[in-house]
Design a protein around this motif. Structure first.
Motif, PDB file in Angstrom:
ATOM      1  N   HIS A 184      92.473 -20.158 -19.343  1.00  0.00           N
ATOM      2  CA  HIS A 184      93.446 -21.042 -18.706  1.00  0.00           C
ATOM      3  C   HIS A 184      94.816 -20.739 -19.295  1.00  0.00           C
ATOM      4  O   HIS A 184      95.024 -20.868 -20.508  1.00  0.00           O
ATOM      5  CB  HIS A 184      93.062 -22.501 -18.967  1.00  0.00           C
ATOM      6  CG  HIS A 184      93.991 -23.496 -18.355  1.00  0.00           C
ATOM      7  ND1 HIS A 184      93.958 -24.834 -18.663  1.00  0.00           N
ATOM      8  CD2 HIS A 184      94.991 -23.361 -17.450  1.00  0.00           C
ATOM      9  CE1 HIS A 184      94.885 -25.471 -17.987  1.00  0.00           C
ATOM     10  NE2 HIS A 184      95.530 -24.595 -17.239  1.00  0.00           N
ATOM     11  N   LEU A 185      95.748 -20.309 -18.439  1.00  0.00           N
ATOM     12  CA  LEU A 185      97.113 -20.031 -18.864  1.00  0.00           C
ATOM     13  C   LEU A 185      97.987 -21.228 -18.503  1.00  0.00           C
ATOM     14  O   LEU A 185      98.055 -21.628 -17.335  1.00  0.00           O
ATOM     15  CB  LEU A 185      97.676 -18.791 -18.167  1.00  0.00           C
ATOM     16  CG  LEU A 185      97.165 -17.422 -18.606  1.00  0.00           C
ATOM     17  CD1 LEU A 185      95.772 -17.150 -18.054  1.00  0.00           C
ATOM     18  CD2 LEU A 185      98.124 -16.322 -18.158  1.00  0.00           C
ATOM     19  N   VAL A 186      98.632 -21.816 -19.503  1.00  0.00           N
ATOM     20  CA  VAL A 186      99.604 -22.877 -19.274  1.00  0.00           C
ATOM     21  C   VAL A 186     100.983 -22.248 -19.447  1.00  0.00           C
ATOM     22  O   VAL A 186     101.405 -21.940 -20.560  1.00  0.00           O
ATOM     23  CB  VAL A 186      99.412 -24.049 -20.254  1.00  0.00           C
ATOM     24  CG1 VAL A 186     100.423 -25.158 -19.953  1.00  0.00           C
ATOM     25  CG2 VAL A 186      97.993 -24.590 -20.172  1.00  0.00           C
ATOM     26  N   ILE A 187     101.669 -22.018 -18.332  1.00  0.00           N
ATOM     27  CA  ILE A 187     102.980 -21.375 -18.361  1.00  0.00           C
ATOM     28  C   ILE A 187     104.025 -22.470 -18.423  1.00  0.00           C
ATOM     29  O   ILE A 187     104.175 -23.272 -17.498  1.00  0.00           O
ATOM     30  CB  ILE A 187     103.173 -20.472 -17.127  1.00  0.00           C
ATOM     31  CG1 ILE A 187     102.101 -19.376 -17.141  1.00  0.00           C
ATOM     32  CG2 ILE A 187     104.566 -19.865 -17.104  1.00  0.00           C
ATOM     33  CD1 ILE A 187     102.120 -18.471 -15.927  1.00  0.00           C
ATOM     34  N   LYS A 211     108.977 -20.928 -22.484  1.00  0.00           N
ATOM     35  CA  LYS A 211     108.363 -21.092 -23.793  1.00  0.00           C
ATOM     36  C   LYS A 211     107.151 -20.158 -23.853  1.00  0.00           C
ATOM     37  O   LYS A 211     106.690 -19.674 -22.821  1.00  0.00           O
ATOM     38  CB  LYS A 211     107.928 -22.541 -23.988  1.00  0.00           C
ATOM     39  CG  LYS A 211     109.080 -23.538 -23.900  1.00  0.00           C
ATOM     40  CD  LYS A 211     108.569 -24.954 -24.049  1.00  0.00           C
ATOM     41  CE  LYS A 211     109.702 -25.950 -23.935  1.00  0.00           C
ATOM     42  NZ  LYS A 211     109.236 -27.343 -24.104  1.00  0.00           N
ATOM     43  N   PRO A 212     106.609 -19.907 -25.044  1.00  0.00           N
ATOM     44  CA  PRO A 212     105.433 -19.033 -25.122  1.00  0.00           C
ATOM     45  C   PRO A 212     104.297 -19.546 -24.234  1.00  0.00           C
ATOM     46  O   PRO A 212     104.002 -20.737 -24.203  1.00  0.00           O
ATOM     47  CB  PRO A 212     105.053 -19.105 -26.606  1.00  0.00           C
ATOM     48  CG  PRO A 212     106.336 -19.414 -27.294  1.00  0.00           C
ATOM     49  CD  PRO A 212     107.080 -20.332 -26.369  1.00  0.00           C
ATOM     50  N   VAL A 213     103.682 -18.638 -23.484  1.00  0.00           N
ATOM     51  CA  VAL A 213     102.560 -18.996 -22.624  1.00  0.00           C
ATOM     52  C   VAL A 213     101.356 -19.323 -23.498  1.00  0.00           C
ATOM     53  O   VAL A 213     100.967 -18.535 -24.354  1.00  0.00           O
ATOM     54  CB  VAL A 213     102.222 -17.839 -21.664  1.00  0.00           C
ATOM     55  CG1 VAL A 213     101.016 -18.186 -20.803  1.00  0.00           C
ATOM     56  CG2 VAL A 213     103.437 -17.512 -20.784  1.00  0.00           C
ATOM     57  N   LEU A 214     100.779 -20.484 -23.279  1.00  0.00           N
ATOM     58  CA  LEU A 214      99.619 -20.919 -24.061  1.00  0.00           C
ATOM     59  C   LEU A 214      98.346 -20.528 -23.330  1.00  0.00           C
ATOM     60  O   LEU A 214      98.177 -20.843 -22.155  1.00  0.00           O
ATOM     61  CB  LEU A 214      99.655 -22.433 -24.263  1.00  0.00           C
ATOM     62  CG  LEU A 214      98.516 -23.055 -25.055  1.00  0.00           C
ATOM     63  CD1 LEU A 214      98.541 -22.571 -26.496  1.00  0.00           C
ATOM     64  CD2 LEU A 214      98.592 -24.573 -25.018  1.00  0.00           C
TER      65      LEU A 214
END
Length: 445
Positions: free
Chosen positions: A313-316, A331-334
């Protein structure tokens, strides 16, 4: 905390002719039921008591006794995870260490499946469109669940075959935030939509979009969609935390894909429509790197090139600046294993350096001890105790281009704060930069 949906052990019996010989079931246990259990390994914050999805069809793939090709059998389960019918016994399957048992939810027989050929008619009342689409539930829509297990050469008929199912597609969501008063009010009262293009949404008309049931791979052969055909992802209700307002979008399921073309990277557009139907638009290019959490005994977090990873799961996360500046600040992609996230699971405080201008601004602010420059520090770093941590998230050029790169990039010790700088393997002016620290001094040097 991990939640496991467990299918209770169930007998699976079907009369068939047994085959004698090496690596085939013997009469002593060949007619024993082949029992199956499975689980979907997820962390769920809002659906902890949801039962196993009984409206999802699963397919058990095996090699029938006396044959050489794989075959799949449809299996039904109730909401408790119990099978609804009796299917196979051990004498029906071929025993060989080179073969596999497979469980998945893709409605086709065979091992190499063209996902473009699957239609709703194959499974009644089920959408089998495997193009990018909103998440519609575990194992539903285009969510592919899968695992394979080596066929045991000496089956233990008292123990079930257990599958811990994995997601093979990629889940993507966006978090839009701002600390600007005008934009915060609009995020609260207006409608937020994210548009995404320069990604593969579906295969070419004459292309291949396949699922390999035995290997568990999804392949694409598609064209990047342009802005006119952008995916449109709706935002949910706004939330507030301190001076920041955030809107998180619906989660979408995309086929796995890499983004290696630096000249044609994915584009993101945030559209906010107010009560008068006026729309403000912010546009940016997705960052080149992402932070991925490796889930093992180390729980390491490492940087790697951005891609839509299978099973993740990518939280952009993006921050909108000022009303007169329609630039998106990323911000950094989590990235974590495919999970459902509550608001507390998304760290919105990680920021960093992405270009030479930002590094120059940060160094100048840090070295000006006559001014605390907290707003600048928060723009690029995270404070813990009296230590600021700054991350370089992208290789940059043009920093102090007229002279050699200064020691520790030009940062000087301060009397009020310590510093940790992580380069994450990136370069400045093509020069590798090592991680470094500056301890707090009694007086500024």
């Amino acid at each position: 905390m991990k939640k496991l949906y467990t299918m209770a052990a169930a007998g699976l019996i079907l009369a068939a002719c047994s085959e004698s010989g090496l690596n085939e079931p013997s009469g002593e246990w060949g007619d024993a039921p082949l029992r199956i259990t499975a689980s979907v390994n997820e962390e769920i914050t809002t659906r902890a008591d949801e039962p196993f999805p009984s409206d999802v069809d699963f397919y058990f793939t095996y090699t029938p006794s006396g044959q050489s090709n794989y075959s799949s059998k449809l299996i039904y389960f109730d909401e408790k995870g119990d099978d609804k019918e009796i299917y196979l016994n051990w004498e029906n399957v071929k025993i060989s260490s080179s073969l596999y048992f497979v469980l998945d939810n893709v409605p086709k027989d065979g091992t190499s499946i063209n996902l473009t050929e699957i239609s709703g008619a194959e499974v009644q009342n089920t959408n089998r469109d495997y193009n990018a689409q909103p998440e519609s539930g575990t194992g539903k829509g285009n969510d592919i669940l899968w695992q394979r297990i080596a066929v045991p050469t000496k089956p233990n008929t008292l123990e079930p075959i257990h599958f811990e199912l994995q997601h093979l597609m990629s889940k993507v969501s966006f978090e839009i935030s701002s600390s600007n008063d005008e934009i915060k009010n609009l995020l609260k009262l207006g409608e937020t939509t994210v548009k995404l293009w320069n990604v593969v949404e579906k295969p070419k008309t004459d292309g291949n979009y396949t699922f390999d049931r035995i290997k568990g791979t999804v392949t694409i052969d598609g064209e990047l969609i342009n802005q006119d055909n952008a995916v449109s992802i709706a935002g949910k209700e706004a939330t507030s935390e301190e001076d920041i307002v955030s809107v998180t979008t619906d989660s979408w399921i995309f086929p796995p894909q890499e983004f290696r073309d630096k000249n044609n990277r994915p584009k993101l557009q945030v559209c906010i429509t107010d009560e008068t139907d006026e729309t403000k638009t912010f546009t940016g290019t997705l960052p080149e790197s992402m932070m991925i959490e490796i889930e093992d005994e180390t729980n390491e977090v490492t940087s790697k090139p951005l891609e839509f990873l299978p099973g993740y799961h990518l939280v952009i996360r993006v921050k909108l600046g000022y009303w007169t500046d329609h630039t998106i600040y990323f911000k950094p992609v989590l990235v974590k294993k495919w999970k459902e996230y509550g608001p507390s699971d998304i760290n919105i405080n990680q920021v960093g350096v992405y270009d030479a201008e930002g590094l120059k601004e940060l160094v100048e602010a840090w070295n000006d001890e006559s001014n605390t420059n907290l707003l600048t520090f928060k723009k690029y770093g995270v404070l813990e105790g009296d230590t600021w941590t700054f991350n370089l998230w992208k290789s940059i050029t043009g920093y102090n281009s007229d002279e050699a790169i200064p020691d520790k990039l030009g940062f000087n010790p301060r009397s009020d704060y310590s510093l940790v700088f992580n380069s994450n393997g990136h370069k400045v002016n093509d020069t590798p930069i090592s991680n470094f620290e500056l301890t707090k001094s009694k007086t500024a040097e």
